[in-house]
Scaffold this active site. Structure first.
Site, PDB file in Angstrom:
ATOM      1  N   HIS A 264      -6.006   9.112  55.337  1.00  0.00           N
ATOM      2  CA  HIS A 264      -7.465   8.912  55.372  1.00  0.00           C
ATOM      3  C   HIS A 264      -8.029   9.348  56.732  1.00  0.00           C
ATOM      4  CE1 HIS A 264      -7.180   6.682  51.652  1.00  0.00           C
ATOM      5  NE2 HIS A 264      -8.466   6.366  51.683  1.00  0.00           N
TER       6      HIS A 264
ATOM      7  N   HIS B 150      -2.244   0.490  57.149  1.00  0.00           N
ATOM      8  CA  HIS B 150      -1.693   1.261  58.263  1.00  0.00           C
ATOM      9  C   HIS B 150      -1.621   0.418  59.516  1.00  0.00           C
ATOM     10  CE1 HIS B 150      -1.523   5.248  56.410  1.00  0.00           C
ATOM     11  NE2 HIS B 150      -2.688   4.997  55.860  1.00  0.00           N
TER      12      HIS B 150
END
Length: 317
Positions: A174, A228
């Site tokens: 992303h 993450h």
């Protein structure tokens, strides 16, 4: 005595509209579009293969027990704001400026930026195999852990697809895609609004920063969603921004330069409208003359008013 003949008036090169020059520009870059298709195929393959399953022991699970959450920014939304959105802006600028070189090279550079970043990101993901912060619940969805008695390595019994995705933490896709697409857009806008014209218009700088701010907020959401670690989004952001910078400067001059408004190919079109795409031994020396001096530079200066009028959107249609 007859008067000397009047020299012919030189009107300069024709303006490159999509209708008149679009197919020509596309043919000159056919190989680039083929490479883009190849990058798409490579990225699809990298998402199909199984990533490296890094050793995850019992003691490591302490930092991998964050709850599983849905994505604040879904995967399908990334190409919309990082690719389609910038393309709409680029096409909007074409509708105003009518320069097919600018539109074609901006779109081509943008696609190269996101696809090169995508391939690099997914290749590193597969090679590193770092577990995500919520790996415990991917591995043991029922909350009942199971470890190897000898090595203490995890023995997962969750959904294989979910576990596979759990080994793709580093770097953040992303973040890298966001900074690749929106970072390229920032470069592009900086050239178009002449943000570095040294006139002190801070509002221009704010416009250029907006895409980067959006990319940064997407990166922050990846940490907030526990998909993450912070190192993942930091590395992904740097990767995307670096690739975006290289791709932009491949097609456009630096925004701070005097010629930062249009792509390199447009100035080549002005200097040599009939010989584009031809390999000439004197190409590099002629280009040097156009910058540092000589007859080509004199010719460019003679048409400076015409160029300024194009940049300000005052051309005759």
């Amino acid at each position: 005595m007859m008067p000397p003949p009047t020299p012919p008036i030189r009107l300069g090169p024709p303006h490159p509209y999509l209708k008149t020059h679009g197919s020509k520009v596309a043919r000159l870059h056919l190989f680039d579009w083929i490479i883009l298709a190849l990058l798409v195929a490579i990225d699809v393959g990298l998402n199909i293969i199984e990533p490296f399953h890094r050793f995850v022991g019992k003691d490591m699970m302490t930092d991998l027990r964050y709850p599983m959450k849905n994505n604040t920014v879904p995967v399908w939304a990334v190409p919309i704001y990082a690719v389609i959105g910038p393309i709409i802006i680029i096409m909007g600028i074409y509708m105003k400026r009518r320069n097919v070189y600018d539109m074609h090279h901006a779109i081509l550079g943008l696609l190269f930026s996101v696809l090169i970043t995508g391939v690099l990101t997914d290749a590193i993901k597969d090679g590193v195999g770092r577990p995500r912060p919520d790996f415990f619940w991917r591995c043991f969805p029922d909350g009942l852990p199971n470890y190897n008695n000898l090595t203490t390595q995890v023995i997962c019994h969750g959904d294989p697809a979910v576990i596979k995705e759990g080994h793709k933490s580093f770097p953040s896709g992303h973040s890298s895609w966001s900074f690749a697409g929106l970072g390229f857009l920032s470069w592009y806008l900086a050239g178009k609004i002449k943000v570095f014209d040294r006139r002190g218009h801070v509002a221009k700088l704010c416009i250029v920063i907006l895409p980067l701010l959006l990319a940064a907020m997407v990166a922050v959401s990846r940490v907030d969603d526990y998909w993450h670690h912070w190192q993942d989004v930091f590395a992904g952001g740097i990767l995307g921004l670096v690739v975006a910078s290289f791709c932009y400067l491949q097609f456009f001059p630096p925004p701070s330069g005097e010629q930062g408004f249009w792509p390199h190919a447009y100035f080549e079109h002005i200097l040599n409208p009939d010989g584009e795409g031809q390999v000439q031994s004197t190409n590099n020396s002629n280009h040097h003359q156009s910058v540092s001096g000589g007859p080509v530079a004199i010719e460019m200066r003679s048409t400076s008013q015409e160029l300024d009028s194009m940049e300000e959107g005052r051309r005759a249609q």
